[in-house]
Write a protein that holds these residues in place. Structure first.
Motif: not given
Length: 617
Positions: A529-558
């Motif tokens: 369980v504790l390792s899962r929290f570490d694993e999620i944190n280690e993938h923070y950049s990947d998960y953030r990009w997945a969320w942000s990529y769609q935000l950028i497309l929507d905001y700039y209508q791309l």
């Protein structure tokens, strides 16, 4: 401490000449290199193991004494190499003591049957009269504690979690109380059923009972005068001093608790500071602070929070001054959009705070000020984005993490703009746009629930939210280019709602996946369980990009990110940052003009702002 021999007859004679006595000398075994000369007035009962005693021990700066044992009664005690134990008023019973320890002028140290060492007990936080919802054990961190609190009504999940923790506690529990290597215990009355890890110093404590003190060489723990600590766990790097009274608590890494603070059934995680006041059933996440005698933290969840006294909340809107900047915490970080309450009177504060709690969806207007004038509560959306206080918070919190690299159990993400906070900003912007569309532009005020928003505040709020959005998108894009994952995300994880789990920023889907895996039996032990929290944190950049990529497309209508779009976003980012810094500079100028700040402090801060252009590219 493996190879022991029986005492030689001449060694027994020397010990007896030095007024030592044993119930049965055959049960006293010693190291091969043991010499009996530095033992005086020692009484041995039961099974005794003694190391070698050859070195000098520093009892205080520049004062050395030879290792040995003097004026003590020991029963079933194992003592390591080169310890100095003296002036034990009552006895030491059922304890294992490591190497290079100094134990002097204590009354009693013993392990009794059924000792738990503070692990395995269940406490109730947030509801002091409710059922227990957090299990104390050595590896607890802020994420697991917050997870247990959040899911405490899910009986199936909680029963499994409790069993996993019970298994961990049972396997890791020592057979009896232990003192690690290089521990100093002096002028202390009672230590019962307590594990003290290495490099800890206990000086003048009144009572330690059923505790585990997780000290280490690079993150030592200090327990000071008058401290009473029962059924609690204290982690690496902590300082507990000046008559603190603590029962059924967990104290995380690098916390300071001092000056008569009392705590019961409470959690304190990384870098928290508590003095003078009181806590009961409190969940104090990373960087929680309370300095005042009139502060009672009861049944609340805090993080990146500074508790003011009952009459001076406004003091914590200080920016460049010496006081810490803080807010009234509502479960998110200060830098993650909590409200700053600046009431004109305590009565107005009560009215405003009551309304705030009555309408919890007001958190969708993050980084806002809530101010009271008479019976009216005014909401100033987004104002905190452009304050000196927020700017200082962004810079100061990472620097104030005093934990060693080896003792960082709780995960802390310091990003002030993240999918979690930016998601709230998007909701806040939508609320303001809907208010303006419903009432039009030709009004002086807007009503949001029971709050009043001035028209000028609404317009500025939209402006501030847009600045934050463009800063976030540009910064994330810059990181994506640098880290090599620019382009369509390789994962869909992170595209939904995000949460803050007491310092860990994560997609809601990942939290739910963990909960499901526990219930479905896909997790075998609490370390997973504790390792899962570490694993999620280690993938923070990947998960953030997945969320942000769609935000950028929507905001700039791309449709996609090409070089032209990337350059456009980069220029927007630079303009937004400069607009943000300009607003912060105006806030600093305003404060300086009020005469609240010394000129050199003001000048240093302005110089710091001038260097912000260094971070644009």
């Amino acid at each position: 401490m493996e190879n022991y021999r029986f005492l030689k007859e001449e060694e027994i004679q020397i010990l007896e000449q030095n007024a030592c006595w044993a119930e049965d000398w055959s049960r006293v075994k010693v190291d091969e290199e043991f010499k009996p000369y530095n033992f005086h007035r020692v009484v041995f009962y039961g099974d005794i193991r003694l190391g070698k005693f050859e070195k000098q021990v520093e009892v205080t700066d520049g004062f050395m004494k030879h290792s040995g044992i003097n004026d003590a009664t020991l029963r079933n005690v194992w003592v390591g190499n080169d310890c100095l134990i003296e002036k034990v008023g009552n006895f030491i019973n059922n304890y294992t003591i490591g190497d290079d320890c100094y134990i002097s002028n204590i009354s009693t140290m013993e392990t009794l049957e059924g000792a738990s060492y503070g692990a395995g007990s269940i406490i109730s936080v947030l509801n002091e009269m409710g059922d227990g919802n957090v299990v104390l054990f050595r590896e607890l961190n802020s994420q697991l504690a917050a997870f247990m609190v959040k899911y405490h009504e899910d009986k199936a999940l909680m029963n499994i979690l409790k069993q996993l923790i019970d298994d961990e506690v049972r396997v890791s529990a020592p057979e009896r109380g232990t003192i690690g290597n290089n521990v100093k215990i002096i002028n202390t009355k009672e230590i019962t059923n307590t594990v003290v890890k290495g490099d800890c110093e206990i000086s003048g404590a009144a009572r330690l009972a059923d505790c585990t003190i997780m000290s280490s060489k690079d993150a030592s723990v200090y327990i000071g005068t008058g401290v009473i600590c029962e059924n609690s766990i204290i982690c690496d790097g902590c300082s507990i001093t000046n008559s603190v009274k603590m029962q059924d608590c967990f104290v995380g890494e690098a916390c300071q608790i001092t000056n008569g603070f009392t705590a019961e059934a409470s959690l304190f995680f990384a870098n928290s500071f508590m003095a003078n006041g009181e806590a009961c059933a409190a969940f104090c996440g990373p960087f929680s602070a309370s300095h005042h005698k009139s502060s009672l933290l009861i049944g609340g969840q805090f993080s990146f929070y500074n508790a003011g006294s009952n009459t001076n909340f406004s003091n914590h809107a200080y920016k460049m001054g010496p006081l810490h900047y803080g807010t009234l915490e509502r479960g998110t970080k200060t830098a993650s959009g909590s409200y700053v309450l600046m009431p004109a009177t305590i009565g107005a504060f009560s009215v405003c705070f009551g309304k705030l709690m009555h309408h919890p969806d007001t958190r969708n207007l993050p980084f806002s000020y809530l101010m009271a004038y008479g019976d009216d509560c005014y909401l100033i959306p987004g104002r905190n984005i452009t304050t000196v206080g927020l700017y200082r918070d962004i810079k100061k919190w990472p620097k104030r993490d005093k934990r060693s690299k080896q003792s960082k159990k709780s995960i802390i993400n310091f990003d002030w703009l993240s999918p979690f906070t930016v998601g709230e900003i998007l909701e806040g912007r939508k609320i303001l746009e809907n208010l303006r569309q419903a009432s039009g532009d030709n009004v002086s005020t807007y009503n949001f629930h029971e709050y009043v928003i001035n028209a000028s505040s609404l317009r500025k709020g939209l402006k501030y939210y847009d600045i934050a959005l463009r800063i976030y998108m540009g910064a994330v894009l810059k990181r994506a280019v640098k880290e090599g994952f620019l382009g369509k995300p390789k994962t869909t994880v992170g595209m939904g709602r995000w949460l803050d789990l007491s310092g860990l920023l994560l997609p809601e889907s990942e939290e739910k996946r963990l909960a499901n895996d526990i219930v479905e039996g896909n997790i075998d032990n609490i370390q997973q369980v504790l390792s899962r929290f570490d694993e999620i944190n280690e993938h923070y950049s990947d998960y953030r990009w997945a969320w942000s990529y769609q935000l950028i497309l929507d905001y700039y209508q791309l449709e996609e990110l090409d070089d032209t779009a990337i350059e456009h976003i980069r220029q927007d980012y630079i303009k937004a940052r400069r607009a943000w810094i300009a607003e912060i500079r105006k806030d600093a100028d305003k404060e300086f003009a009020m005469g609240d700040v010394e000129e050199d402090v003001y000048e240093n801060f302005i110089q710091q702002l001038d260097h912000e252009v260094d971070y644009e590219n």
